[in-house]
Design a protein around this motif. Structure first.
Motif, PDB file in Angstrom:
ATOM      1  N   ILE A 170     110.144  93.416 127.844  1.00  0.00           N
ATOM      2  CA  ILE A 170     111.775  93.080 127.565  1.00  0.00           C
ATOM      3  C   ILE A 170     112.382  94.322 127.455  1.00  0.00           C
ATOM      4  N   VAL A 171     111.725  95.241 127.054  1.00  0.00           N
ATOM      5  CA  VAL A 171     112.679  96.064 126.586  1.00  0.00           C
ATOM      6  C   VAL A 171     111.597  97.274 127.657  1.00  0.00           C
ATOM      7  N   ALA A 172     111.083  97.153 127.911  1.00  0.00           N
ATOM      8  CA  ALA A 172     111.105  97.765 129.847  1.00  0.00           C
ATOM      9  C   ALA A 172     111.934  97.057 130.677  1.00  0.00           C
ATOM     10  N   GLY A 173     112.972  96.175 130.239  1.00  0.00           N
ATOM     11  CA  GLY A 173     113.912  96.297 131.469  1.00  0.00           C
ATOM     12  C   GLY A 173     113.592  95.187 132.634  1.00  0.00           C
ATOM     13  N   ALA A 174     112.791  94.150 132.420  1.00  0.00           N
ATOM     14  CA  ALA A 174     112.460  93.915 133.554  1.00  0.00           C
ATOM     15  C   ALA A 174     113.188  92.090 133.551  1.00  0.00           C
ATOM     16  N   GLY A 181     112.238  94.787 113.648  1.00  0.00           N
ATOM     17  CA  GLY A 181     114.425  95.426 113.500  1.00  0.00           C
ATOM     18  C   GLY A 181     114.378  96.551 113.806  1.00  0.00           C
ATOM     19  N   LYS A 182     113.198  97.149 114.386  1.00  0.00           N
ATOM     20  CA  LYS A 182     113.344  98.784 114.717  1.00  0.00           C
ATOM     21  C   LYS A 182     113.449  98.501 115.726  1.00  0.00           C
ATOM     22  N   THR A 183     113.111  97.785 116.616  1.00  0.00           N
ATOM     23  CA  THR A 183     113.684  97.583 118.027  1.00  0.00           C
ATOM     24  C   THR A 183     115.157  97.771 118.915  1.00  0.00           C
ATOM     25  N   PRO A 184     114.445  99.641 119.797  1.00  0.00           N
ATOM     26  CA  PRO A 184     116.106  99.682 119.879  1.00  0.00           C
ATOM     27  C   PRO A 184     117.272  98.464 120.217  1.00  0.00           C
ATOM     28  N   VAL A 185     118.348  99.099 119.554  1.00  0.00           N
ATOM     29  CA  VAL A 185     119.651  98.059 119.661  1.00  0.00           C
ATOM     30  C   VAL A 185     119.843  96.942 120.691  1.00  0.00           C
ATOM     31  N   ARG A 186     119.799  97.703 121.850  1.00  0.00           N
ATOM     32  CA  ARG A 186     120.066  97.035 123.266  1.00  0.00           C
ATOM     33  C   ARG A 186     119.173  95.903 123.053  1.00  0.00           C
ATOM     34  N   TYR A 187     117.838  95.765 122.716  1.00  0.00           N
ATOM     35  CA  TYR A 187     116.367  94.493 123.109  1.00  0.00           C
ATOM     36  C   TYR A 187     116.428  94.163 122.285  1.00  0.00           C
ATOM     37  N   LEU A 188     117.275  94.313 121.224  1.00  0.00           N
ATOM     38  CA  LEU A 188     117.247  93.453 119.424  1.00  0.00           C
ATOM     39  C   LEU A 188     116.795  92.930 119.723  1.00  0.00           C
ATOM     40  N   LYS A 189     118.032  91.625 120.305  1.00  0.00           N
ATOM     41  CA  LYS A 189     118.385  90.146 120.299  1.00  0.00           C
ATOM     42  C   LYS A 189     117.329  89.817 121.109  1.00  0.00           C
ATOM     43  N   LEU A 218     102.494  97.234 124.742  1.00  0.00           N
ATOM     44  CA  LEU A 218     102.311  99.089 124.760  1.00  0.00           C
ATOM     45  C   LEU A 218     101.373  98.724 126.864  1.00  0.00           C
ATOM     46  N   LEU A 219     100.855  97.921 127.117  1.00  0.00           N
ATOM     47  CA  LEU A 219     100.080  97.701 127.973  1.00  0.00           C
ATOM     48  C   LEU A 219     101.283  97.395 129.283  1.00  0.00           C
ATOM     49  N   ALA A 220     101.970  95.806 128.695  1.00  0.00           N
ATOM     50  CA  ALA A 220     102.876  95.218 129.626  1.00  0.00           C
ATOM     51  C   ALA A 220     104.177  95.910 129.838  1.00  0.00           C
ATOM     52  N   CYS A 221     104.322  97.014 128.777  1.00  0.00           N
ATOM     53  CA  CYS A 221     105.904  97.712 129.116  1.00  0.00           C
ATOM     54  C   CYS A 221     105.670  98.819 129.668  1.00  0.00           C
ATOM     55  N   ASN A 222     104.577  99.517 129.756  1.00  0.00           N
ATOM     56  CA  ASN A 222     103.431 100.382 130.534  1.00  0.00           C
ATOM     57  C   ASN A 222     103.802 100.375 131.670  1.00  0.00           C
ATOM     58  N   MET A 223     103.247  99.129 132.078  1.00  0.00           N
ATOM     59  CA  MET A 223     102.989  98.284 133.377  1.00  0.00           C
ATOM     60  C   MET A 223     104.564  98.102 134.392  1.00  0.00           C
ATOM     61  N   PHE A 224     105.616  97.865 133.379  1.00  0.00           N
ATOM     62  CA  PHE A 224     107.127  97.967 133.660  1.00  0.00           C
ATOM     63  C   PHE A 224     107.853  99.296 133.465  1.00  0.00           C
ATOM     64  N   ASP A 225     106.746 100.335 133.766  1.00  0.00           N
ATOM     65  CA  ASP A 225     107.102 101.406 133.489  1.00  0.00           C
ATOM     66  C   ASP A 225     108.623 102.042 132.763  1.00  0.00           C
ATOM     67  N   GLY A 226     108.358 100.887 131.404  1.00  0.00           N
ATOM     68  CA  GLY A 226     108.707 101.046 129.929  1.00  0.00           C
ATOM     69  C   GLY A 226     108.955 102.162 129.040  1.00  0.00           C
ATOM     70  N   GLU A 227     109.919 102.372 128.633  1.00  0.00           N
ATOM     71  CA  GLU A 227     109.294 103.725 127.222  1.00  0.00           C
ATOM     72  C   GLU A 227     108.209 103.794 126.431  1.00  0.00           C
ATOM     73  N   ILE A 228     107.042 103.950 126.503  1.00  0.00           N
ATOM     74  CA  ILE A 228     106.466 103.355 124.936  1.00  0.00           C
ATOM     75  C   ILE A 228     107.037 103.471 123.659  1.00  0.00           C
ATOM     76  N   ASP A 229     107.695 104.649 123.300  1.00  0.00           N
ATOM     77  CA  ASP A 229     108.426 104.955 121.868  1.00  0.00           C
ATOM     78  C   ASP A 229     109.088 103.491 121.883  1.00  0.00           C
ATOM     79  N   ASN A 230     110.237 102.783 122.965  1.00  0.00           N
ATOM     80  CA  ASN A 230     110.546 101.369 122.564  1.00  0.00           C
ATOM     81  C   ASN A 230     109.740 100.230 121.982  1.00  0.00           C
ATOM     82  N   ILE A 231     108.485 100.136 122.291  1.00  0.00           N
ATOM     83  CA  ILE A 231     107.832  98.715 122.217  1.00  0.00           C
ATOM     84  C   ILE A 231     107.006  98.985 120.942  1.00  0.00           C
TER      85      ILE A 231
END
Lengths: 325, 325
Positions: free
Chosen positions: B183-187, B120-128, B49-62
């Motif tokens: 990854i899910v923050a699009g870094a 498997g519940k990772t948003p589909v564009r980051y799933l792979k 969660l902290l890494a996602c937040n650091m890269f300005d990602g959505e917490i819901d995605n992680i």
């Protein structure tokens, strides 16, 4: 196995043989190699390939998820053998016997991981539905194994809960393999579900036949010692129906046999087998199997692809139920 | 734990609490509930969660992949406790002690399945990419556990192979959590790798500190009985360096202690601790830890986001290494 089925099996075996298992630490991967290496009939991945082919999909798209399902299946065998204390698997010592229980736990775990690794190689546009299907299935398989273990200490198991147990433990995995084949071939959700239902019913029929073979099968043909389920007091379809249908005197015989008041194994088997025969359970079990079989082929019939496309899958299912494979 | 970190932990705990574990068969899911329910510090998902937040990602995605990693971590504990015959986990009986080994195997397996379900519940564009990262990581964790088990029967373990073992067994999972957040923050791949390297080095530092605490830590503060690793003849960093650096007489003491010619546990601990102190290993271990720590923060420094964005992650890592969490 018919020539054409053999060709598909060969493709699967080649794919599996190309997975690098000469990795470190060798203590982890040697049991994987031992388990995956040979002896498996590859029925589940074969189903995946045949379903994919039936819906005009590319075999290359299904190979890795199909093999993922096969690796998962072998993982469950490795862990089940610990739990069931089964000394043999495909005529060889089981991993937990050949090495030890810790090895079978950890090498099993890495096989589970390798299974997901293969699922992860599904072409990306089909990854999500195939992964969701896989996840649902592996959870169900664990639930089935737990129900089976619960049955050991339960006094009474109903036919319904038994069928549900074998559905989860045995039937959902081949069903999922078929559905995965349909998914990567771009089949509709409806068609994919029909092939799943076909597989689930074939799987249940197969397991009832397996119960039947254990006691009425020919020992030389099937390699297993007759009556193993009786010796182990396993609550099979025959066991459950026998207790349901038996009269006073038959009940007495069953109870005497299964509470191990009869110590001689051959005597125990013959006592139980006698009751089964009196109740005509040999015939009833085959009829039950045939019910599921018919149901299965009913689903296959509903799938709207040319009959000749269904030929190999029909052949495989028939071979399975007749245990020619 | 600082207020802000507590808020994130609360989000994770709420997510975990909402997972339905009152499922059938209860024999399968009760141990999962027992293991996942409470007591875990949720450090790994917190990192995600902290890494996602650091890269300005959505917490819901992680959230779901983060919790998947946490469930996987708890699965490894359940199986490791069987293999290590560990009676306690977080001050409570371990699952295999409270129930039995078969329960811990199968409930562990279903936890692994539930972990993938969350991945498997990772948003589909980051799933792979998240699934690939997860797969690579779980295989490494299994390898680490095998190396650790191998060390038990090896005569000599080098520092290098020890560091590699703890990297695999302990450090790659938090590293993967951080990377999943990125990854899910699009870094970018480069930034995602930097945060991974940060996590890996924090993880190694943490484990060396853990080895240190076992013998030089304050029993009352850390809850563990001092010297457990010595009693178990565990090949920790201290053990390995001691054998590497000891003179003749110190070697004799170490050998006497570790070949159990000294039967009194307190005597054994004090004999080994003495050698460690003579060799200044208490100080050297902390220096070693500090090396990895510095290396870790070096990677964090290279990440091009505003310093204030890194604050919570810095805080968490510092707390971890100082074992305030």
């Amino acid at each position: 196995m018919p020539e054409k089925l053999k060709e598909y099996t060969e493709i699967i075996n080649q794919y599996i043989a190309a997975i690098d298992l000469k990795r470190n630490p060798s203590e982890l991967y040697m049991p994987v190699q031992y388990c995956l290496g040979e002896g498996g009939k590859r029925v589940r991945p074969l189903m995946a390939l045949l379903a994919c082919n039936m819906f005009d999909g590319e075999i290359d798209n299904i190979l890795s998820p199909a093999v993922g399902m096969e690796i998962f299946h072998n993982f469950t065998l490795m862990h089940d053998d610990i739990m069931d204390e089964a000394p043999l698997r495909r005529g060889k010592p089981s991993v937990f016997k050949k090495w030890n229980s810790n090895t079978a736990i950890l090498s099993g775990d890495v096989m589970f991981a390798m299974a997901i690794e293969q699922i992860g190689k599904t072409p990306v546009r089909y990854l999500k539905p195939v992964l969701d299907l896989f996840n649902k299935t592996v959870i169900e398989v664990c639930e089935g194994q737990q129900f089976d273990m619960n049955f050991e200490i339960l006094d009474k198991v109903t036919e319904e809960s038994y069928i549900n147990m074998i559905r989860l433990k045995t039937a959902v995995l081949p069903a999922a393999c078929l559905k995965a084949g349909a998914i990567v071939a771009g089949a509709s959700e409806k068609e994919a579900q029909l092939i799943y239902d076909f597989g689930e019913n074939v799987g249940i029929a197969f397991q009832i036949k397996d119960d039947w073979l254990d006691i009425f099968g020919d020992e030389e043909t099937f390699g297993k010692k007759s009556g193993g389920d009786i010796i182990a007091n396993k609550k099979t379809w025959l066991y459950i129906k026998a207790f349901e249908m038996a009269n006073e005197s038959q009940l007495r015989d069953l109870r005497n046999a299964f509470t191990n008041r009869i110590f001689n194994p051959d005597e125990k088997i013959s006592m139980v087998k006698n009751v089964y025969l009196q109740l005509k359970l040999d015939r009833l079990a085959l009829e039950k199997m045939e019910d599921f079989n018919k149901k299965a082929f009913g689903y296959l019939d509903k799938i709207s692809v040319a009959e000749k496309k269904k030929k190999l899958l029909r052949e495989l299912a028939q071979n399975l139920i007749e245990r020619k494979i």
